[in-house]
Design an enzyme around this catalytic site. Structure first.
Site, PDB file in Angstrom:
ATOM      1  N   SER A 183       4.071 -10.216  -2.464  1.00 33.22           N
ATOM      2  CA  SER A 183       2.478 -10.146  -1.447  1.00 33.22           C
ATOM      3  C   SER A 183       1.841 -11.059  -1.506  1.00 33.22           C
ATOM      4  O   SER A 183       2.110 -12.422  -2.171  1.00 33.22           O
ATOM      5  CB  SER A 183       1.962  -9.181  -2.107  1.00 33.22           C
ATOM      6  N   ASP A 204       4.758 -10.165   2.561  1.00 32.51           N
ATOM      7  CA  ASP A 204       4.971  -8.598   2.376  1.00 32.51           C
ATOM      8  C   ASP A 204       2.919  -8.162   2.797  1.00 32.51           C
ATOM      9  O   ASP A 204       2.329  -8.878   2.094  1.00 32.51           O
ATOM     10  CB  ASP A 204       5.589  -7.645   0.854  1.00 32.51           C
ATOM     11  N   HIS A 205       2.741  -6.850   3.721  1.00 32.80           N
ATOM     12  CA  HIS A 205       1.545  -7.163   3.934  1.00 32.80           C
ATOM     13  C   HIS A 205       0.632  -7.970   4.035  1.00 32.80           C
ATOM     14  O   HIS A 205      -0.626  -8.656   3.345  1.00 32.80           O
ATOM     15  CB  HIS A 205       0.691  -6.089   2.375  1.00 32.80           C
ATOM     16  N   ASP A 222      -0.464  -6.991   8.820  1.00 32.06           N
ATOM     17  CA  ASP A 222      -0.667  -5.560   8.295  1.00 32.06           C
ATOM     18  C   ASP A 222      -1.557  -5.117   9.157  1.00 32.06           C
ATOM     19  O   ASP A 222      -2.390  -5.236   8.263  1.00 32.06           O
ATOM     20  CB  ASP A 222      -0.286  -4.812   6.980  1.00 32.06           C
ATOM     21  N   HIS A 264       1.922   3.590  -2.020  1.00 30.20           N
ATOM     22  CA  HIS A 264       2.500   2.961  -2.469  1.00 30.20           C
ATOM     23  C   HIS A 264       2.582   3.068  -3.998  1.00 30.20           C
ATOM     24  O   HIS A 264       1.617   3.583  -4.338  1.00 30.20           O
ATOM     25  CB  HIS A 264       1.560   1.315  -2.168  1.00 30.20           C
ATOM     26  N   GLY A 265       3.687   2.469  -4.943  1.00 30.16           N
ATOM     27  CA  GLY A 265       3.527   2.977  -6.202  1.00 30.16           C
ATOM     28  C   GLY A 265       4.115   3.864  -6.816  1.00 30.16           C
ATOM     29  O   GLY A 265       4.624   4.421  -6.217  1.00 30.16           O
ATOM     30  N   SER A 268       8.904   3.150  -0.497  1.00 28.40           N
ATOM     31  CA  SER A 268      10.139   3.790  -0.617  1.00 28.40           C
ATOM     32  C   SER A 268      10.967   4.203  -2.034  1.00 28.40           C
ATOM     33  O   SER A 268      12.157   4.523  -2.154  1.00 28.40           O
ATOM     34  CB  SER A 268      11.365   3.303   0.002  1.00 28.40           C
ATOM     35  N   SER A 269       9.913   3.777  -3.180  1.00 24.61           N
ATOM     36  CA  SER A 269      10.937   3.668  -4.120  1.00 24.61           C
ATOM     37  C   SER A 269      10.724   5.673  -4.965  1.00 24.61           C
ATOM     38  O   SER A 269      10.744   6.059  -4.378  1.00 24.61           O
ATOM     39  CB  SER A 269       9.919   3.143  -5.494  1.00 24.61           C
ATOM     40  N   ASP A 288       9.684  -1.368  -4.742  1.00 24.68           N
ATOM     41  CA  ASP A 288       8.931  -2.150  -5.482  1.00 24.68           C
ATOM     42  C   ASP A 288       9.246  -2.190  -7.291  1.00 24.68           C
ATOM     43  O   ASP A 288       8.915  -2.429  -8.448  1.00 24.68           O
ATOM     44  CB  ASP A 288       7.217  -3.130  -4.770  1.00 24.68           C
TER      45      ASP A 288
END
Ligand code: G3H
Ligand code: 13P
Ligand code: ZN
Length: 335
Positions: A50, A83-84, A105, A189-190, A225-226, A268
């Site tokens: 990132s 990423d992004h 993005d 995210h997260g 997608s975690s 991530d």
């Protein structure tokens, strides 16, 4: 093998009907861990950084660590992906550095938080496609916005406010000529994605399938997608952490996505949880230790173990030896 274009990995994944995990890294141990997971499972792999990672590690360190990875793991087709990317300029600096794939993005404004207009997104993504394809470098774009801003990328809220519109996705692909399309289907995210286990309804899998039916030849990307496994949460909390109960994206939903055009899956948070749990355990059990190798070694091992699991679940395991790298100059000629 040199760093390869992401387009080649995703084209191969489409042929083989599998998905490829894209894992965020910030430092040497994380790169070593994911390369080791790729070797253990014989997987092609996407390593992504990132803007924050590039700043943390400094581009040159990160890039040269990745060159070391290609020297030490020559049998693994490896992509270095931005990423992004938040602007055309950020993508340009990554391309100049040697990244073989970039994400523009443009679903968000350059602040990485506020949703942008369709016109801005098309214009920025199109510029990056022109610049990148001239060098054989892959471009991922995004239409619709993820929720959550805990890690600085996302439109906030619950992930359901800016879902991808399938017709707009078709228009976006036509106007930009990108290689891979990130879509928003309700995740974020997260660690704090869902307050109970999500179903295919919560995750809007029907919308993903609708987008795939309209764009059957486009490589789709699932961010956020975690799966945030309870076992990893428990280790952190057992050793003094304070995570609140939370649920991530069930692997079965990702596998349904893979059957419907998803080729790149971003992970991530799970790896962050694994690293943190392992370090906390050492600190908790042996507070007298102070050699960083005493806690970074188990942290790296935990990342390898947690990173290898999705490689098997997404189906990329066993495919590292399927193909020889296509040089970037040849990729450029093909566009
Ligand atoms: O999508 C975000 C990734 O998890 C990277 O997060 O910007 O904190 O490095 P970061
Ligand atoms: P997670 O926070 O679910 O790991 O998502 C990572 C991601 O989408 C990086 O772009
Ligand atoms: Zn993301």
């Amino acid at each position: 093998m040199p760093l390869v274009s992401m387009r080649q990995l995703l084209d191969e994944a489409a042929k083989g009907g599998y998905g490829v995990g894209a894992f965020n890294v910030n430092d040497m141990e994380q790169i070593q861990a994911i390369m080791e997971a790729a070797r253990e499972t014989k997987s092609p792999v996407i390593v992504q950084a990132s803007r924050g990672a590039r700043q943390y590690s400094q581009d040159n360190f990160l890039y040269h660590l990745m060159l070391a990875a290609t020297e030490l793991y020559p049998e693994i087709p490896t992509v270095l992906h931005l990423d992004h990317g938040n602007s055309v300029e950020t993508c340009k600096t990554a391309i100049d550095m040697g990244f073989t794939s970039v994400m523009m993005d443009g679903s968000l404004n350059p602040d990485g938080k506020t949703p942008s207009t369709f016109e801005y997104n098309v214009d920025a993504t199109r510029q990056v496609v022109e610049m990148a394809h001239a060098k054989g470098i892959t471009v991922e774009g995004e239409i619709g916005c993820l929720g959550g801003i805990e890690d600085g990328h996302g439109a906030g809220l619950d992930g359901l406010s800016h879902l991808t519109d399938p017709d707009q996705a078709v228009e976006f692909v036509k106007l930009t000529g990108l290689d891979a399309l990130a879509i928003a289907i309700g995740t974020s995210h997260g660690a704090y994605k869902f307050s109970s286990k999500p179903t295919g309804e919560t995750l809007k899998m029907a919308r993903l399938i609708e987008i795939h039916n309209k764009l059957p030849n486009v490589h789709l990307v699932m961010h956020g997608s975690s799966s945030v496994p309870k076992a990893l949460q428990d280790i952190i909390n057992q050793y003094g952490g304070k995570l609140k109960p939370t649920w991530g994206v069930p692997v079965e939903e990702i596998q349904l996505g893979i059957k419907n055009g998803v080729r790149k899956i971003n992970v991530d948070t799970d790896n962050r949880l694994a690293i943190t749990g392992a370090i906390r355990k050492v600190f908790w059990e042996t507070p007298e230790k102070f050699d960083p190798r005493d806690y970074l070694t188990p942290a790296r091992e935990a990342f390898t173990t947690v990173g290898a699991a999705p490689m098997t679940q997404f189906g990329q395991a066993g495919h590292a030896g399927d193909y020889a790298p296509i040089p970037l100059e040849e990729m450029a000629r093909r566009y």
